[in-house]
Design a protein around this motif. Structure first.
Motif, PDB file in Angstrom:
ATOM      1  N   PHE A 323       0.836  -1.209   0.000  1.00 41.34           N
ATOM      2  CA  PHE A 323       0.000   0.000   0.000  1.00 41.34           C
ATOM      3  C   PHE A 323       0.866   1.251   0.000  1.00 41.34           C
ATOM      4  CE2 PHE A 323      -1.067   3.310   3.107  1.00 41.34           C
ATOM      5  CZ  PHE A 323      -2.034   4.005   2.376  1.00 41.34           C
ATOM      6  N   ALA A 324       1.843   1.314   0.906  1.00 42.09           N
ATOM      7  CA  ALA A 324       2.689   2.492   1.035  1.00 42.09           C
ATOM      8  C   ALA A 324       3.471   2.761  -0.250  1.00 42.09           C
ATOM      9  CB  ALA A 324       3.648   2.318   2.218  1.00 42.09           C
ATOM     10  N   VAL A 325       3.957   1.682  -0.875  1.00 39.79           N
ATOM     11  CA  VAL A 325       4.726   1.823  -2.107  1.00 39.79           C
ATOM     12  C   VAL A 325       3.870   2.418  -3.223  1.00 39.79           C
ATOM     13  CG1 VAL A 325       5.771   0.496  -3.987  1.00 39.79           C
ATOM     14  CG2 VAL A 325       6.464   0.061  -1.633  1.00 39.79           C
ATOM     15  N   PHE A 326       2.659   1.876  -3.409  1.00 40.33           N
ATOM     16  CA  PHE A 326       1.807   2.379  -4.485  1.00 40.33           C
ATOM     17  C   PHE A 326       1.255   3.764  -4.175  1.00 40.33           C
ATOM     18  CE2 PHE A 326       1.839  -1.976  -6.016  1.00 40.33           C
ATOM     19  CZ  PHE A 326       1.870  -1.777  -7.383  1.00 40.33           C
ATOM     20  N   ARG A 352      -3.283   4.729 -13.307  1.00 39.84           N
ATOM     21  CA  ARG A 352      -3.385   5.367 -11.990  1.00 39.84           C
ATOM     22  C   ARG A 352      -4.580   4.808 -11.214  1.00 39.84           C
ATOM     23  NH1 ARG A 352      -0.920   9.736  -9.793  1.00 39.84           N
ATOM     24  NH2 ARG A 352      -2.010  10.814  -8.114  1.00 39.84           N
ATOM     25  N   GLN A 353      -5.690   4.556 -11.901  1.00 36.66           N
ATOM     26  CA  GLN A 353      -6.870   3.992 -11.244  1.00 36.66           C
ATOM     27  C   GLN A 353      -6.585   2.583 -10.720  1.00 36.66           C
ATOM     28  OE1 GLN A 353      -9.831   5.346 -10.379  1.00 36.66           O
ATOM     29  NE2 GLN A 353     -10.195   3.376  -9.372  1.00 36.66           N
ATOM     30  N   GLU A 354      -5.857   1.783 -11.501  1.00 34.11           N
ATOM     31  CA  GLU A 354      -5.499   0.440 -11.049  1.00 34.11           C
ATOM     32  C   GLU A 354      -4.587   0.503  -9.836  1.00 34.11           C
ATOM     33  OE1 GLU A 354      -5.659  -2.130 -15.215  1.00 34.11           O
ATOM     34  OE2 GLU A 354      -3.897  -0.892 -14.760  1.00 34.11           O
ATOM     35  N   ALA A 355      -3.627   1.432  -9.850  1.00 33.57           N
ATOM     36  CA  ALA A 355      -2.728   1.580  -8.703  1.00 33.57           C
ATOM     37  C   ALA A 355      -3.499   1.993  -7.459  1.00 33.57           C
ATOM     38  CB  ALA A 355      -1.641   2.609  -9.025  1.00 33.57           C
ATOM     39  N   LEU A 360      -5.694   0.390  -2.132  1.00 31.33           N
ATOM     40  CA  LEU A 360      -6.789   0.287  -1.162  1.00 31.33           C
ATOM     41  C   LEU A 360      -7.041  -1.169  -0.760  1.00 31.33           C
ATOM     42  CD1 LEU A 360      -9.313   2.912  -2.610  1.00 31.33           C
ATOM     43  CD2 LEU A 360      -7.839   3.132  -0.596  1.00 31.33           C
ATOM     44  N   VAL A 361      -6.944  -2.085  -1.730  1.00 27.64           N
ATOM     45  CA  VAL A 361      -7.086  -3.508  -1.409  1.00 27.64           C
ATOM     46  C   VAL A 361      -5.976  -3.945  -0.466  1.00 27.64           C
ATOM     47  CG1 VAL A 361      -6.962  -5.848  -2.357  1.00 27.64           C
ATOM     48  CG2 VAL A 361      -8.331  -4.106  -3.509  1.00 27.64           C
ATOM     49  N   PHE A 362      -4.737  -3.559  -0.779  1.00 28.73           N
ATOM     50  CA  PHE A 362      -3.599  -3.917   0.070  1.00 28.73           C
ATOM     51  C   PHE A 362      -3.790  -3.371   1.490  1.00 28.73           C
ATOM     52  CE2 PHE A 362      -0.883  -3.959  -3.992  1.00 28.73           C
ATOM     53  CZ  PHE A 362      -1.099  -5.320  -4.160  1.00 28.73           C
TER      54      PHE A 362
END
Length: 549
Positions: A323-326, A352-355, A360-362
């Motif tokens: 999460f933090a990385v993305f 960007r939307q996929e990231a 959010l999932v992570f």
């Protein structure tokens, strides 16, 4: 015959419509979760289990959810493997079928007249030979009182059935659907039989899952193996343990699903882990765990499921890290076009939307796993995510502020160590050694400046004020090297009782750090390796000595 043909045509048209639906998979997934929780609610009445009781919280939101995710992912992968159909199409079909989850409790209510039925896993004794294993496998479908086709009689009341009629009907519907779908897609009877066998295998494993896992861990295949099963956290029992065990398989299934969905996107995510930095986080987590056992005086006599708890903590940290990385990648997209053009966003491997969706999932998965580990651990992970936002995003974007940016990073990594310390439920944050806190925060804030060296061009374009930006690349590296030397020498100055043990390693590490920072061919991976080796060596020298921190 004509009527049957029309019915199958309608079903085929419906399935094709679902497969090609423009509705996003996330909406199908959301519907799946809705049906899971509605199923749990209905089972309050069909099994007479009070899921509203606080002690049932872990079952309602974790154990049962993991159970159904396991089933659905397994079925999706089986159908993809057998039919070679696109996995996104199969996923939409399978998740849309989650409405069937409501059928078993309704059937059980009708069958029992509202008295309630028993719904539990099947226990088994340890097989002594291959024939007993085969019998156990096929007994799921033909043997009482667990078999799919078992019929009760006057000597066997419905309330004693351990797999009730509702679930039997549900399983038969699923297996019949597998047969039809595979034959429709492949017209191959051998593939149909293979799919039927694998589907049956999934339900067989699920029926005995906890006791099978107890057997794998070398424990008796009984409920008692899941209670008082942890010296780390006494609240880590039945529902939480089973959730963690399911999650290991869910992680494997989920990774396989993502790989088959889009191999390039999957590899882009994995390559974006930034392994040296994640390993540093992992080292600090275990360092915190070592500190808590050092001060508690407890021996490291872990029980089998303690390893599952620690592994879950590592997974929570890993998902937080993703999460933090993305999140940071999205905030630094402009700079990364210069500093790291091969990362997922600059290279267009991910939109960007996929990231954003992945991050959010992570984060959600990280929170769920952290909550299972313990409330204190969850709070620490939550605070790390708050600091991550303040560090990377406007309006504060603290990474642009000299000195403060690296102190924030020091706090983040310190929180990771504190999280490891608080894995032991009896640990108190007030008992964490003050000198460790002070030395860690100051040393890390000083040594962390090296990460800014390779980002010089991008940081300059993005107006992030680091030491190389303020003083220039050459002079900035000299200052960073000097600060690192101070950081490495701070430990022996503060811990004078360990001076003979740690002075030489600290001097060697300080000299190596200064050399690597100012080396013409700069490689930050070598510095990460140096820090990891230094921390491991110092931890060994300190924790294996009869002194107090």
């Amino acid at each position: 015959m004509e009527l049957v043909k029309k019915i199958f045509q309608k079903i085929t048209q419906l399935i094709e419509k679902i497969e090609n639906s423009p509705i996003s998979l996330s909406k199908f997934l959301l519907a799946f979760f809705c049906f899971v929780f509605l199923r749990n609610f209905l089972e309050i009445f069909s099994t007479r289990s009070d899921y509203f009781a606080a002690k049932r919280f872990s079952f309602f939101f974790f154990h049962s959810v993991a159970f159904y995710i396991f089933v659905f992912l397994a079925l999706i992968l089986i159908l993809h493997f057998i039919t070679k159909e696109r996995i996104i199409k199969i996923s939409k079909v399978i998740f849309s079928g989650s409405i069937v989850l409501l059928l078993p409790p309704l059937l059980d209510l009708l069958a029992s007249g509202g008295e309630g039925v028993v719904n539990k896993y099947r226990n088994f004794t340890q097989p002594e030979n291959i024939w007993q294993i085969i019998k156990l496998f096929f007994a799921y479908i033909i043997d009482s009182p667990f078999g799919l086709f078992f019929g009760r009689d006057a000597n066997f009341p419905l309330t004693q059935l351990q797999i009730n009629y509702g679930i039997r009907v549900e399983v038969l519907i699923v297996l019949i659907f597998l047969i039809w779908y595979i034959f429709w897609k492949t017209k191959n009877i051998f593939r149909v039989l293979a799919g039927l066998f694998l589907g049956y295998m999934v339900f067989f494993v699920l029926g005995i899952f906890p006791y099978l896992m107890a057997f794998v861990f070398g424990l008796p295949a009984t409920d008692a193996s899941f209670y008082n099963a942890s010296i780390i956290n006494s609240a880590f029992d039945w529902n939480k343990i089973i959730f963690c065990l399911y999650f290991v398989f869910i992680l494997i299934f989920g990774a396989a699903w993502f790989y088959f969905y889009d191999r390039n996107k999957f590899l882009a995510v994995i390559r974006n882990l930034r392994l040296p930095r994640f390993l540093l986080n992992l080292v600090f987590l275990f360092l915190g765990l070592a500190v808590t056992f050092h001060f508690s005086g407890k021996r490291l006599d872990f029980m089998p499921f303690d390893y599952s708890l620690i592994f879950t903590a590592c997974l929570s940290l890993a998902f937080y890290w993703f999460f933090a990385v993305f999140s940071n990648d999205m905030a630094d997209e402009k700079a990364d076009k210069i500093n790291a053009p091969t990362r997922p966003l600059p290279s267009a491997a991910l939109s960007r939307q996929e990231a954003r969706s992945l991050s959010l999932v992570f984060l959600g998965v990280s929170y769920a796993l952290a909550f299972i580990v313990g409330y204190a651990f969850f709070v620490i992970i939550f605070l790390r995510s708050c600091l991550s936002y303040l560090y990377s995003w406007p309006p504060f974007r603290l990474k642009r502020v000299p000195l403060i940016s690296h102190f924030v990073l020091a706090i983040c990594y310190f929180l990771t160590m504190l999280a490891g310390y608080l894995i032991l439920s009896s640990s108190s944050v007030y008992d964490f050694p003050g000198r460790v806190s002070l030395v860690f925060l100051i040393s890390f804030a000083l040594v962390a400046n090296f990460k800014d060296i390779k980002d010089y061009k991008g940081d300059k374009a993005d107006k992030v004020y680091t030491l190389p930006i303020i003083f220039g690349p050459k002079r900035g590296k000299l200052i960073i090297g000097f600060l690192g030397v101070v950081a490495f020498l701070l430990l022996p100055l503060v811990y004078k009782e360990y001076l003979k043990l740690i002075l030489i390693p600290s001097l060697v590490a300080a000299a190596a750090y200064f050399f690597l920072v100012n080396k013409k061919k700069y490689d930050e991976r070598l510095i990460f390796f140096l820090i990891l080796v230094y921390i491991a060596l110092i931890a060994f020298l300190i924790f294996w000595q009869p002194y107090s921190l």
